[in-house]
Design a protein around this motif. Structure first.
Motif, PDB file in Angstrom:
ATOM      1  N   THR A   1       0.783  -1.181  -0.030  1.00 47.69           N
ATOM      2  CA  THR A   1      -0.211  -0.013   0.071  1.00 47.69           C
ATOM      3  C   THR A   1       0.906   1.156   0.095  1.00 47.69           C
ATOM      4  N   PHE A   2       1.997   1.147   0.185  1.00 46.55           N
ATOM      5  CA  PHE A   2       2.957   2.652   0.505  1.00 46.55           C
ATOM      6  C   PHE A   2       3.257   3.030  -0.900  1.00 46.55           C
ATOM      7  N   LYS A   3       2.930   4.435  -1.200  1.00 47.85           N
ATOM      8  CA  LYS A   3       3.054   5.160  -2.378  1.00 47.85           C
ATOM      9  C   LYS A   3       4.294   6.091  -1.934  1.00 47.85           C
ATOM     10  N   ALA A   4       5.353   6.075  -2.653  1.00 51.93           N
ATOM     11  CA  ALA A   4       6.686   6.856  -2.358  1.00 51.93           C
ATOM     12  C   ALA A   4       6.181   8.005  -3.198  1.00 51.93           C
ATOM     13  N   PRO A   5       6.429   9.290  -2.417  1.00 48.57           N
ATOM     14  CA  PRO A   5       5.861  10.513  -3.019  1.00 48.57           C
ATOM     15  C   PRO A   5       6.479  10.989  -4.272  1.00 48.57           C
ATOM     16  N   LYS A   6       7.637  10.654  -4.471  1.00 48.41           N
ATOM     17  CA  LYS A   6       8.386  11.177  -5.773  1.00 48.41           C
ATOM     18  C   LYS A   6       7.946  10.428  -7.034  1.00 48.41           C
ATOM     19  N   VAL A   7       7.204  10.973  -8.016  1.00 47.43           N
ATOM     20  CA  VAL A   7       6.761   9.996  -9.057  1.00 47.43           C
ATOM     21  C   VAL A   7       7.766  10.679 -10.277  1.00 47.43           C
ATOM     22  N   SER A   8       8.234  10.017 -10.927  1.00 44.58           N
ATOM     23  CA  SER A   8       9.060  10.514 -12.195  1.00 44.58           C
ATOM     24  C   SER A   8       8.136  10.849 -13.369  1.00 44.58           C
ATOM     25  N   PRO A   9       8.026  11.744 -14.096  1.00 42.58           N
ATOM     26  CA  PRO A   9       7.635  11.907 -15.429  1.00 42.58           C
ATOM     27  C   PRO A   9       7.939  11.002 -16.401  1.00 42.58           C
ATOM     28  N   LEU A  10       9.016  10.507 -16.499  1.00 42.34           N
ATOM     29  CA  LEU A  10       9.466   9.263 -17.429  1.00 42.34           C
ATOM     30  C   LEU A  10       8.961   7.645 -16.980  1.00 42.34           C
ATOM     31  N   LEU A  11       9.238   7.595 -15.501  1.00 41.17           N
ATOM     32  CA  LEU A  11       9.165   6.316 -15.289  1.00 41.17           C
ATOM     33  C   LEU A  11       8.241   6.181 -14.315  1.00 41.17           C
ATOM     34  N   GLY A  12       7.495   7.007 -13.891  1.00 36.60           N
ATOM     35  CA  GLY A  12       6.296   6.826 -13.043  1.00 36.60           C
ATOM     36  C   GLY A  12       6.660   6.676 -11.398  1.00 36.60           C
ATOM     37  N   PRO A  13       5.934   5.956 -10.803  1.00 35.53           N
ATOM     38  CA  PRO A  13       6.245   5.767  -9.468  1.00 35.53           C
ATOM     39  C   PRO A  13       7.062   4.647  -8.923  1.00 35.53           C
ATOM     40  N   VAL A  14       7.645   4.431  -7.987  1.00 34.93           N
ATOM     41  CA  VAL A  14       8.401   3.365  -7.410  1.00 34.93           C
ATOM     42  C   VAL A  14       7.284   2.309  -7.189  1.00 34.93           C
ATOM     43  N   LYS A  15       7.640   1.034  -7.793  1.00 39.98           N
ATOM     44  CA  LYS A  15       6.633  -0.176  -7.726  1.00 39.98           C
ATOM     45  C   LYS A  15       7.158  -1.122  -6.728  1.00 39.98           C
ATOM     46  N   MET A  16       6.590  -1.572  -5.540  1.00 40.24           N
ATOM     47  CA  MET A  16       7.050  -2.732  -4.758  1.00 40.24           C
ATOM     48  C   MET A  16       5.898  -3.831  -4.723  1.00 40.24           C
ATOM     49  N   THR A  17       6.710  -4.861  -5.079  1.00 43.75           N
ATOM     50  CA  THR A  17       5.561  -5.827  -5.287  1.00 43.75           C
ATOM     51  C   THR A  17       6.126  -7.097  -4.464  1.00 43.75           C
ATOM     52  N   VAL A  18       5.552  -7.844  -3.455  1.00 46.53           N
ATOM     53  CA  VAL A  18       5.719  -9.165  -3.061  1.00 46.53           C
ATOM     54  C   VAL A  18       5.674 -10.296  -3.780  1.00 46.53           C
ATOM     55  N   THR A  19       6.519 -11.078  -3.963  1.00 45.23           N
ATOM     56  CA  THR A  19       6.545 -12.207  -5.095  1.00 45.23           C
ATOM     57  C   THR A  19       6.773 -13.350  -4.474  1.00 45.23           C
ATOM     58  N   VAL A  20       7.131 -13.631  -3.381  1.00 47.18           N
ATOM     59  CA  VAL A  20       7.541 -14.946  -2.788  1.00 47.18           C
ATOM     60  C   VAL A  20       7.103 -14.821  -1.152  1.00 47.18           C
ATOM     61  N   ILE A  21       6.514 -15.947  -0.883  1.00 47.19           N
ATOM     62  CA  ILE A  21       6.325 -16.068   0.740  1.00 47.19           C
ATOM     63  C   ILE A  21       6.316 -17.449   1.145  1.00 47.19           C
ATOM     64  N   ASP A  22       7.160 -17.783   2.270  1.00 47.91           N
ATOM     65  CA  ASP A  22       7.544 -19.296   2.538  1.00 47.91           C
ATOM     66  C   ASP A  22       7.977 -19.213   4.141  1.00 47.91           C
ATOM     67  N   THR A  23       7.763 -20.445   4.684  1.00 46.50           N
ATOM     68  CA  THR A  23       8.331 -20.521   6.256  1.00 46.50           C
ATOM     69  C   THR A  23       8.974 -21.901   6.005  1.00 46.50           C
ATOM     70  N   ASP A  24       9.781 -22.210   6.976  1.00 43.03           N
ATOM     71  CA  ASP A  24      10.592 -23.531   6.982  1.00 43.03           C
ATOM     72  C   ASP A  24       9.869 -24.541   7.514  1.00 43.03           C
ATOM     73  N   ASN A  25       8.488 -24.393   7.869  1.00 39.24           N
ATOM     74  CA  ASN A  25       7.900 -25.471   8.372  1.00 39.24           C
ATOM     75  C   ASN A  25       7.359 -26.598   7.459  1.00 39.24           C
ATOM     76  N   LYS A  26       7.432 -27.785   7.921  1.00 37.09           N
ATOM     77  CA  LYS A  26       7.056 -29.092   7.245  1.00 37.09           C
ATOM     78  C   LYS A  26       5.698 -29.506   7.857  1.00 37.09           C
ATOM     79  N   ALA A  27       5.453 -29.198   9.099  1.00 36.83           N
ATOM     80  CA  ALA A  27       4.308 -29.840  10.017  1.00 36.83           C
ATOM     81  C   ALA A  27       3.376 -28.629   9.882  1.00 36.83           C
ATOM     82  N   HIS A  28       2.155 -29.206   9.914  1.00 34.16           N
ATOM     83  CA  HIS A  28       0.845 -28.253   9.787  1.00 34.16           C
ATOM     84  C   HIS A  28       0.723 -27.656  11.179  1.00 34.16           C
ATOM     85  N   ASN A  29       1.326 -28.465  12.298  1.00 35.21           N
ATOM     86  CA  ASN A  29       0.763 -28.067  13.945  1.00 35.21           C
ATOM     87  C   ASN A  29       2.066 -27.369  14.633  1.00 35.21           C
TER      88      ASN A  29
END
Length: 362
Positions: free
Chosen positions: A208-236
């Protein structure tokens, strides 16, 4: 050699390259093919690892130098391929095959452009051709390894599919490894501190964060979460750690350090950048090579994708035949006509810059 002959030879070379698997770090055979092709044209090609370079015949150390660069490595084929990615299939005006669009069309067009000017004795600039490896993974053994051996370079043209339009700016790439720390416990009891729940709060900020400085050529900074994981092998088990990755595309108005300071001030997880190498880059709008392109009717824009341009410590223009939207897609292709247009387009772009003003090429 006529433009038509260059076009024919470019297509033949591209077909030969498509037929050779050349995943990043595995480009030795395509490097062999490019080296052999240049040598067959009487060009003294030089090899450094899987990078092949060459200078124009009448290279003069007293003249400034232009770098012509594109890459010959590819990503691995998309799982949705219906065609053989290594069978160069020409059909309905298209040439199918892995790497045909990214960046084979640009690569062979730049090679033929280099050969077109190779024997000229009256060039105002030297030309250096660099066909390089590991671009797709931003590796250390591609253009970054080659550049120190090439000497001083005034500016570069980087061949990537842009429909021959002018990518005068390019977003930087910052990949962040983030770890939220909790405490292990049994999922059946009120134990531990769930690292996933901690990570979710930080992920919400990144989304949700919007970096305030927006470039006329490149637009805003874009941040995207692309991977999420844990080391867990067990459900409990309540997970004590949750790792996630953030892909950050940075405009030229922020340094990596400035943006990292903002991130660290707003999230609680551990944040470690993988690299600070792939910074945003741009070339002045009044640069001679940009002015030449504008006179040809090409448009200027800022590119959201990164390339080896980010690793060049001199001005560089990204342009080339093909369409970035086709890159890394299943059944990748380049239009046959785009190759001819690419060769002519590069030649027309360079002519007013590297030839004495009173001369033209037929």
């Amino acid at each position: 050699m006529s433009n038509g002959t260059h076009h024919i030879e470019a297509i033949a070379l591209l077909k030969a390259l498509i037929a050779i698997p050349s995943f990043s770090k595995e480009e030795a055979r395509t490097a062999d093919a490019i080296e052999a092709y240049l040598q067959s044209k009487g060009v003294a090609a030089r090899r450094l690892l899987n990078n092949v370079s060459a200078a124009n015949r009448h290279f003069d150390a007293h003249k400034p130098t232009i770098l012509l660069n594109s890459h010959h490595d590819t990503v691995r084929p998309n799982k949705a391929y219906t065609l053989d990615p290594f069978d160069p299939l020409e059909k309905d005006g298209k040439l199918y095959g892995l790497g045909s669009n990214d960046a084979g069309g640009c690569l062979v067009s730049l090679i033929e452009t280099f050969l077109f000017f190779y024997d000229r004795e009256d060039l105002v600039y030297n030309l250096l051709l660099a066909t390089t490896a590991e671009e797709e993974i931003s590796g250390h053994n591609g253009i970054e390894r080659l550049l120190p051996s090439l000497g001083k370079i005034e500016f570069g043209i980087v061949g990537e599919p842009t429909k021959m339009q002018l990518a005068v700016a390019e977003k930087g790439l910052l990949v962040l490894d983030c770890v939220a720390h909790g405490k292990a416990g049994h999922a059946a009891r009120e134990e531990g501190e769930n690292a996933i729940y901690k990570a979710l709060k930080d992920i919400e900020w990144f989304s949700t964060f919007k970096a305030p400085k927006v470039s006329p050529l490149l637009g805003p900074v874009k941040m995207t979460v692309t991977v999420i994981d844990t080391d867990n092998k067990a459900h409990n088990v309540v997970p004590p750690q949750c790792h996630f990755v953030v892909d950050v595309r940075v405009n030229e108005l922020y340094s990596f350090e400035e943006l990292l300071d903002i991130i660290h001030a707003n999230v609680h997880c551990e944040v470690v950048p993988r690299s600070l190498r792939m910074r945003s880059s741009s070339i002045p709008m009044d640069h001679p090579i940009v002015s030449s392109g504008i006179r040809l009717g090409r448009t200027c824009y800022g590119s959201p994708t990164t390339s080896d341009k980010a690793l060049m410590p001199f001005p560089a223009l990204k342009t080339g035949p093909g369409d970035s939207a086709r890159s890394h897609t299943a059944d990748e292709y380049v239009m046959i006509d785009e190759i001819a247009e690419g060769i002519k387009g590069y030649i027309d772009l360079l002519k007013p810059v590297i030839l004495p003003h009173e001369q033209t090429l037929e």
